[in-house]
Scaffold this motif. Structure first.
Motif, PDB file in Angstrom:
ATOM      1  N   ALA A 174      25.843 104.201  59.027  1.00 43.10           N
ATOM      2  CA  ALA A 174      26.147 104.905  57.787  1.00 43.10           C
ATOM      3  C   ALA A 174      27.132 104.116  56.938  1.00 43.10           C
ATOM      4  O   ALA A 174      26.942 103.961  55.723  1.00 43.10           O
ATOM      5  N   ILE A 175      28.165 103.580  57.590  1.00 40.25           N
ATOM      6  CA  ILE A 175      29.165 102.840  56.814  1.00 40.25           C
ATOM      7  C   ILE A 175      28.534 101.593  56.209  1.00 40.25           C
ATOM      8  O   ILE A 175      28.790 101.251  55.052  1.00 40.25           O
ATOM      9  N   PHE A 176      27.628 100.956  56.976  1.00 44.26           N
ATOM     10  CA  PHE A 176      26.917  99.798  56.448  1.00 44.26           C
ATOM     11  C   PHE A 176      26.131 100.163  55.200  1.00 44.26           C
ATOM     12  O   PHE A 176      26.252  99.530  54.157  1.00 44.26           O
ATOM     13  N   SER A 177      25.325 101.211  55.314  1.00 48.91           N
ATOM     14  CA  SER A 177      24.450 101.515  54.184  1.00 48.91           C
ATOM     15  C   SER A 177      25.229 102.066  53.000  1.00 48.91           C
ATOM     16  O   SER A 177      24.771 102.039  51.870  1.00 48.91           O
ATOM     17  N   MET A 178      26.448 102.560  53.268  1.00 49.61           N
ATOM     18  CA  MET A 178      27.264 103.024  52.155  1.00 49.61           C
ATOM     19  C   MET A 178      27.794 101.851  51.346  1.00 49.61           C
ATOM     20  O   MET A 178      27.944 101.939  50.135  1.00 49.61           O
ATOM     21  N   THR A 179      28.093 100.773  52.071  1.00 52.03           N
ATOM     22  CA  THR A 179      28.771  99.673  51.393  1.00 52.03           C
ATOM     23  C   THR A 179      27.813  98.732  50.656  1.00 52.03           C
ATOM     24  O   THR A 179      28.224  98.030  49.755  1.00 52.03           O
ATOM     25  N   ILE A 180      26.536  98.730  51.073  1.00 47.00           N
ATOM     26  CA  ILE A 180      25.603  97.835  50.394  1.00 47.00           C
ATOM     27  C   ILE A 180      25.096  98.509  49.128  1.00 47.00           C
ATOM     28  O   ILE A 180      24.514  99.579  49.195  1.00 47.00           O
ATOM     29  N   PRO A 181      25.320  97.910  47.961  1.00 46.86           N
ATOM     30  CA  PRO A 181      24.821  98.534  46.731  1.00 46.86           C
ATOM     31  C   PRO A 181      23.287  98.581  46.712  1.00 46.86           C
ATOM     32  O   PRO A 181      22.628  97.754  47.341  1.00 46.86           O
ATOM     33  N   GLU A 182      22.743  99.546  45.985  1.00 46.75           N
ATOM     34  CA  GLU A 182      21.294  99.747  46.119  1.00 46.75           C
ATOM     35  C   GLU A 182      20.458  98.595  45.579  1.00 46.75           C
ATOM     36  O   GLU A 182      19.346  98.387  46.041  1.00 46.75           O
ATOM     37  N   PHE A 183      20.986  97.824  44.636  1.00 53.50           N
ATOM     38  CA  PHE A 183      20.123  96.730  44.154  1.00 53.50           C
ATOM     39  C   PHE A 183      19.951  95.666  45.225  1.00 53.50           C
ATOM     40  O   PHE A 183      18.934  94.994  45.282  1.00 53.50           O
ATOM     41  N   ILE A 184      20.956  95.559  46.125  1.00 54.44           N
ATOM     42  CA  ILE A 184      20.795  94.599  47.225  1.00 54.44           C
ATOM     43  C   ILE A 184      19.880  95.183  48.302  1.00 54.44           C
ATOM     44  O   ILE A 184      18.923  94.527  48.749  1.00 54.44           O
ATOM     45  N   SER A 185      20.157  96.446  48.674  1.00 59.52           N
ATOM     46  CA  SER A 185      19.303  97.029  49.716  1.00 59.52           C
ATOM     47  C   SER A 185      17.866  97.123  49.234  1.00 59.52           C
ATOM     48  O   SER A 185      16.926  96.885  49.984  1.00 59.52           O
ATOM     49  N   ALA A 186      17.666  97.415  47.940  1.00 57.13           N
ATOM     50  CA  ALA A 186      16.304  97.490  47.401  1.00 57.13           C
ATOM     51  C   ALA A 186      15.624  96.127  47.485  1.00 57.13           C
ATOM     52  O   ALA A 186      14.486  96.010  47.933  1.00 57.13           O
ATOM     53  N   THR A 187      16.359  95.094  47.099  1.00 63.64           N
ATOM     54  CA  THR A 187      15.780  93.752  47.139  1.00 63.64           C
ATOM     55  C   THR A 187      15.443  93.352  48.574  1.00 63.64           C
ATOM     56  O   THR A 187      14.377  92.783  48.843  1.00 63.64           O
ATOM     57  N   LEU A 188      16.353  93.667  49.495  1.00 60.50           N
ATOM     58  CA  LEU A 188      16.102  93.353  50.904  1.00 60.50           C
ATOM     59  C   LEU A 188      14.869  94.087  51.408  1.00 60.50           C
ATOM     60  O   LEU A 188      14.037  93.515  52.127  1.00 60.50           O
ATOM     61  N   LEU A 189      14.750  95.360  51.009  1.00 57.22           N
ATOM     62  CA  LEU A 189      13.588  96.145  51.434  1.00 57.22           C
ATOM     63  C   LEU A 189      12.305  95.496  50.947  1.00 57.22           C
ATOM     64  O   LEU A 189      11.315  95.374  51.678  1.00 57.22           O
ATOM     65  N   ILE A 190      12.321  95.070  49.692  1.00 59.16           N
ATOM     66  CA  ILE A 190      11.126  94.414  49.140  1.00 59.16           C
ATOM     67  C   ILE A 190      10.810  93.160  49.950  1.00 59.16           C
ATOM     68  O   ILE A 190       9.681  92.925  50.377  1.00 59.16           O
ATOM     69  N   LEU A 191      11.868  92.393  50.216  1.00 59.93           N
ATOM     70  CA  LEU A 191      11.667  91.130  50.940  1.00 59.93           C
ATOM     71  C   LEU A 191      11.059  91.389  52.320  1.00 59.93           C
ATOM     72  O   LEU A 191      10.085  90.777  52.714  1.00 59.93           O
ATOM     73  N   ILE A 192      11.622  92.353  53.051  1.00 57.58           N
ATOM     74  CA  ILE A 192      11.192  92.558  54.429  1.00 57.58           C
ATOM     75  C   ILE A 192       9.868  93.318  54.497  1.00 57.58           C
ATOM     76  O   ILE A 192       8.872  92.835  55.045  1.00 57.58           O
ATOM     77  N   ALA A 239      15.503 103.299  49.459  1.00 60.23           N
ATOM     78  CA  ALA A 239      16.659 102.617  48.880  1.00 60.23           C
ATOM     79  C   ALA A 239      17.679 103.619  48.353  1.00 60.23           C
ATOM     80  O   ALA A 239      18.889 103.460  48.545  1.00 60.23           O
ATOM     81  N   ILE A 240      17.175 104.657  47.679  1.00 50.33           N
ATOM     82  CA  ILE A 240      18.104 105.641  47.111  1.00 50.33           C
ATOM     83  C   ILE A 240      18.708 106.504  48.206  1.00 50.33           C
ATOM     84  O   ILE A 240      19.923 106.739  48.252  1.00 50.33           O
ATOM     85  N   ALA A 241      17.836 106.989  49.107  1.00 50.65           N
ATOM     86  CA  ALA A 241      18.287 107.960  50.101  1.00 50.65           C
ATOM     87  C   ALA A 241      19.319 107.365  51.057  1.00 50.65           C
ATOM     88  O   ALA A 241      20.177 108.078  51.570  1.00 50.65           O
ATOM     89  N   MET A 242      19.230 106.059  51.278  1.00 49.30           N
ATOM     90  CA  MET A 242      20.110 105.443  52.259  1.00 49.30           C
ATOM     91  C   MET A 242      21.589 105.700  51.948  1.00 49.30           C
ATOM     92  O   MET A 242      22.339 106.234  52.769  1.00 49.30           O
ATOM     93  N   ILE A 243      21.986 105.337  50.744  1.00 56.63           N
ATOM     94  CA  ILE A 243      23.401 105.485  50.382  1.00 56.63           C
ATOM     95  C   ILE A 243      23.782 106.950  50.343  1.00 56.63           C
ATOM     96  O   ILE A 243      24.806 107.373  50.879  1.00 56.63           O
TER      97      ILE A 243
END
Lengths: 318, 674
Positions: free
Chosen positions: A136-154, A187-191
């Motif tokens: 939870a702390i991890f996903s809170m700290t990563i801004p969504e544009f990064i997590s979104a981009t990572l999701l797309i990549l993976i 991406a949205i729900a994570m944070i």
């Protein structure tokens, strides 16, 4: 109690009025006006005159505000310059798309947050808590544009399971849209989930440490009965307002995520109309986002009032 | 010999410190609770008495663990049972009545539901029978209209009612053993006396064994057959209540009893030096060695054993107890020089009334207050220089409200407050100048909350010195050291944070902070009620000495009549924000007095099992003062009819100098009360 609800409602309306004034004045004091900024280098002669006439920029500002506000109350936001059509027509499908995205995130996020929050609180400092809280702390700290981009990549590029960006016409049907929203929703729900789960966790822990829970234990109430009857109702009450704030805050996240995924919703429209200098649309969006914000908080207040016996009787007594 | 219902054998409970050291909270406790008897466990905060009571239910708080021994309930070790087995015992065989019922009742569940839950868990009653039983239980604890009461939420009841509900809930499972953890602490004096009366009756009617945990020897004296005195996690004295309270043969109990102010005596009680050692800081010898007046070298090295003296039926943990046997516990108060107060007025409250009613928007605009029945009304008090005046009354009597408005924290609705004969004090704090602010200082009830936890003692004390006198550098340091010495603390306290201080030390810092401003008046809001009795006596002593030295005027607010009597020159009794009686403290406690004062004095619990409280009036809670007539009409045991309801009573003067506001003729009152 009725009076309190009424008061909250009126306060909400006043907030909206102030927001409308600010957006209007903001647009007004920008150098130039909607037409010059939209037409840019072609802002002269007939084109400019036609535009000014079309938007009614030839009348004084306060009159324009009044007629604009009056139209907005009736649900008419005016004319979009870039779309060359009524703003309502532009907004309709966009609102629907964003709504699908946001509600999917909420429907998944809130129950998940509650469950995770409760689990982490009940198994405090044990394995389930340590694992979930770290994630939870991890996903809170990563801004969504990064997590979104990572999701797309993976997921989209490496695994090729889901489409990476949303390439659909604005007015797609719901079912066509569905596979496309999975990644943006994650991406949205994570944070949001992480935030709420932390809140629920601390709220439950606080209640668990209270005198009345110790009393319930000493009364011989079985553990799970105690959790459901004595702990949760009292722990989740303060969480309601936090949830409301998180949802309201989600609006911002939606904007960013929509842009990353090229999702045809309100968020992307905000960015588009700003870069197109389509000021009437920007103005309309300001009001719409503000009213969503205000109404979510209003609903949260209503729920708290209804569920908290303390507030309920306090109000009826006086 | 009655059979034992609970046997505690060599029980030790402790926790692991951050350094991994094992620290004991309870050390080798061995005792028995017999069937049908009420046992009191007494001790100051931190003595481990609550931990012991909870262990009797097989409940160990999080972070603590048993390091040895067992808790046998009918020869079943509670500490080795699993949760499922404990659920069957808790509430059914052993029930708990908690300290603060307001916080121990689940806020979102109705009273009826919470009692029904206990019935459902521990009895086989059908739904209809359960409803019947709820009414019966609420009736048994003397709550009015049980049917309506069952539908209420906890916050809709008064403190006394909540405590009664907790008692009803505990009785629901028909337990054989009741544990009471400070069940009357935090209740008003009259309510406390009534709840104790109820508990006594229940013990008599049901034959339930009770364990009564309290720091209040007055309450213990009223209900208990046997008393266990705890100090630093050990039992130091155990025996029949009369022996313990009248011939205490342990120096700690001896000192404790001497530090309690009594209604029957004038002056300040003796204080015990020092404070209880923290768990983990107990030296080699006797844990009471540092504070003991009877100690010798043996006490320093050897730990005394709990020794049973059959002729007294008492167990004592002291080498020198025989020295104390001959000593009477007769209390001698330090007769402080009751110097004559010269009439030199420093503060004048004239027709003061204060309202909490919120103004409507329009009224605010017109600066108008519409409340016709303000919380505090018609207060006329003159206070002389160097005098200590106390405001007493139950909660809701407006005593703190008056204090706040003298301090400028609350606006007065009518009337004025005059300082030093001519200066009118503004009701608005912002309009008071720095000189006015400096001359009136406040000490709060709870030093935990009134001292900033992130400031060191030096920072706390330097603030008033900088603000009012602009002191800096070495001058500032000097003044701080001087202040610390004044409150009997050394200069080495400067770098400490509030959390590193004991309760008594914290309150001393709060006192020092008030004196830093060199004020003319100090307002003391229940300054000793959060402290243990031995510490209370020391703080009272300190306040008194500072006053002698500096000639400060105190306005003291308290609900404890004995404390008030010990410290004050004059007492004002308040009920529902109206003055009932005012006079020299030695006279207010003598008859004739206002019927309300009579009720208050009657409810005081003396630490003597042979002095019973007199319960004259019901402990009803009135939400609002009556619009007309006498403020005490709703509860007055001597009410004489419509006159009391319709007319504001006149002031009458007794021959011993006290003024009483009552319709009953003072001579008549004298006859009735004698």
């Amino acid at each position: 109690m009725f009076f309190l609800i009424f008061k909250r409602f009126v306060l909400g309306l006043i907030t909206l009025f102030i927001v409308s004034l600010i957006t209007f004045i903001g647009v007004e004091i920008l150098p130039g006006d909607a037409c010059t900024s939209y037409l840019e280098r072609e802002a002269f002669g007939e084109a400019l005159a036609a535009c000014i006439k079309r938007l009614g920029l030839d009348v004084p500002a306060h009159e324009r505000y009044l007629s604009w506000a009056f139209n907005v109350i009736q649900g008419d936001f005016g004319y979009s310059l870039s779309g060359q059509m009524q703003i309502n027509e532009v907004l309709g499908p966009r609102i629907k798309n964003s709504l699908v995205l946001a509600s999917a995130a909420i429907i998944i996020g809130i129950p998940l947050a509650l469950i995770l929050g409760i689990i982490t609180a009940l198994w405090r400092d044990k394995m389930p808590d340590i694992i979930i809280s770290t994630v939870a702390i991890f996903s809170m700290t990563i801004p969504e544009f990064i997590s979104a981009t990572l999701l797309i990549l993976i997921v989209a590029i490496w695994l090729e399971w889901l489409p990476g960006i949303v390439i659909v016409p604005t007015d797609v049907t719901f079912f066509e849209l569905l596979p496309n929203i999975i990644l943006p929703v994650i991406a949205i729900a994570m944070i949001m989930t992480a935030h709420m789960a932390r809140m629920v966790r601390s709220s439950v822990i606080q209640v668990m440490a209270s005198d009345y829970i110790q009393m319930a234990i000493l009364k011989g109430v079985p553990y799970w009965k105690m959790v459901f009857k004595h702990v949760l109702p009292n722990a989740l009450l303060p969480a309601i307002n936090v949830v409301a704030l998180t949802i309201a805050w989600l609006l911002g996240g939606v904007v960013v995520t929509e842009v990353v995924f090229n999702y045809p919703g309100l968020g992307r429209l905000v960015i588009e109309s700003i870069s197109n200098r389509d000021l009437p649309v920007v103005q309309a969006l300001g009001i719409i986002l503000a009213s969503i914000y205000v109404s979510i908080n209003f609903i949260a207040d209503l729920l708290t009032l209804m569920l908290n016996p303390r507030l309920k009787t306090l109000q009826t007594r006086k | 010999m009655k059979t034992n219902i609970q046997e505690i054998k060599d029980l030790s409970i402790g926790f692991k410190s951050q350094k991994g050291k094992q620290i004991s909270i309870l050390r080798n406790i061995t005792t028995n609770i017999r069937k049908g008897e009420t046992v009191g466990i007494v001790g100051e905060s931190g003595s481990g008495k609550s931990t012991l009571a909870l262990a009797m239910m097989g409940y160990i708080k999080q972070g603590l663990f048993t390091t040895g021994g067992e808790c046998l309930f009918k020869s079943q070790n509670l500490l080795s049972l699993n949760n499922k087995e404990l659920e069957d015992i808790r509430g059914r065989k052993i029930a708990m009545i908690p300290q603060n019922a307001g916080q121990a009742l689940t806020p979102n569940l109705k009273i009826g539901y919470q009692i029904e839950e206990a019935l459902k868990l521990h009895t086989d009653y059908s739904k209809g029978e359960r409803e019947q039983k709820i009414s019966e239980l609420l009736n048994q604890v003397r709550l009015p209209s049980p049917k309506i009461m069952a539908l209420r939420y906890p916050h809709e009841l008064s403190g006394g009612q909540q405590q009664r509900v907790a008692v009803a809930m505990a009785l629901a499972g028909n337990p054989e053993l009741l544990l009471l953890d400070e069940p009357t602490t935090g209740l008003d004096v009259t309510t406390q006396a009534h709840v104790l009366e109820l508990l006594k009756d229940i013990a008599k009617d049901t034959g339930t064994s009770m364990v009564y945990v309290s720091h209040d020897l007055g309450a213990i004296a009223q209900v208990c057959d046997r008393v266990i005195v705890m100090y630093a996690g050990e039992i130091v004295l155990e025996g029949p209540v009369r022996k313990i309270l009248k011939e205490p043969i342990h120096p700690y109990t001896y000192g404790l009893l001497k530090s309690i102010p009594k209604l029957s005596l004038i002056g300040l009680p003796d204080s015990m030096p020092g404070s209880q050692p923290q768990p983990g800081n107990i030296g080699n010898g006797c844990s009471f060695y540092n504070r003991c007046n009877f100690s010798n070298d043996e006490c320093k090295v050897n730990v005394p054993k709990l020794e049973y003296l059959s002729e007294m039926d008492t167990s004592v943990r002291c080498f020198n107890h025989s020295e104390l046997i001959s000593k009477t516990s007769e209390q001698k108060m330090k007769n402080h020089s009751q110097k004559k107060i010269t009439i030199d007025e420093i503060l004048d409250l004239k027709d003061v009334s204060i309202s909490y009613a919120k103004q409507g928007i329009i009224d605010q605009f017109l600066n108008k207050v519409t409340d016709t029945n303000p919380t505090v009304k018609d207060i006329n008090i003159n206070i002389n220089k160097g005098e200590t005046i106390s405001l007493v009354g139950e909660s809701g009597s407006g005593k703190s409200t008056i204090l706040k408005s003298i301090a400028g924290l609350l606006k007065t609705k009518d009337g004025h407050i005059k300082f030093d004969k001519e200066k009118l004090l503004s009701g608005d704090l912002k309009k008071r100048n720095s000189e006015d602010l400096r001359s009136i200082q406040l000490i709060f009830q709870n030093p935990d909350e009134s001292l900033n936890p992130n400031h060191t003692v030096e920072q706390i004390l330097s603030q008033p010195l900088k603000l009012y006198f602009g002191l800096t550098g070495s001058k500032l340091k000097e003044s701080i050291v001087e202040l610390l010495e004044k409150v009997r603390l050394g200069a080495f306290y400067m770098s400490r944070y509030p959390r590193q201080l004991s309760g008594g030390e914290k309150q001393r810092i709060a006192v020092a902070r008030a004196f830093a401003a060199r004020p003319d008046i100090i307002l003391c809001d229940e300054v000793t009620s959060a402290l243990d009795v031995s510490v209370q006596a020391a703080v009272l002593d300190l306040l008194h000495k500072l006053k002698e030295e500096l000639g400060t005027t105190y306005i003291f607010v308290s609900h404890d009549l004995a404390v008030v009597k010990a410290i004050s020159d004059r007492v004002a009794v308040l009920y529902q924000g109206r003055l009932c009686e005012i006079g020299p403290s030695k006279d207010v406690y003598q008859f004739p007095s206002h019927p309300y004062t009579e009720v208050l004095i009657g409810a005081v619990l003396e630490p003597d099992p042979d002095i019973k409280p007199k319960l004259v009036a019901e402990d009803i809670v009135e939400e609002k003062p009556p619009e007309i007539g006498c403020s005490f009409q709703g509860r007055c045991p001597r009410i004489i009819g419509d006159k009391c309801r319709n007319e504001t009573p006149p002031w009458q003067f007794g021959d011993n100098g006290n003024a009483i506001r009552c319709h009953i003729d003072i001579e008549e009152l004298k006859i009735q009360q004698s």
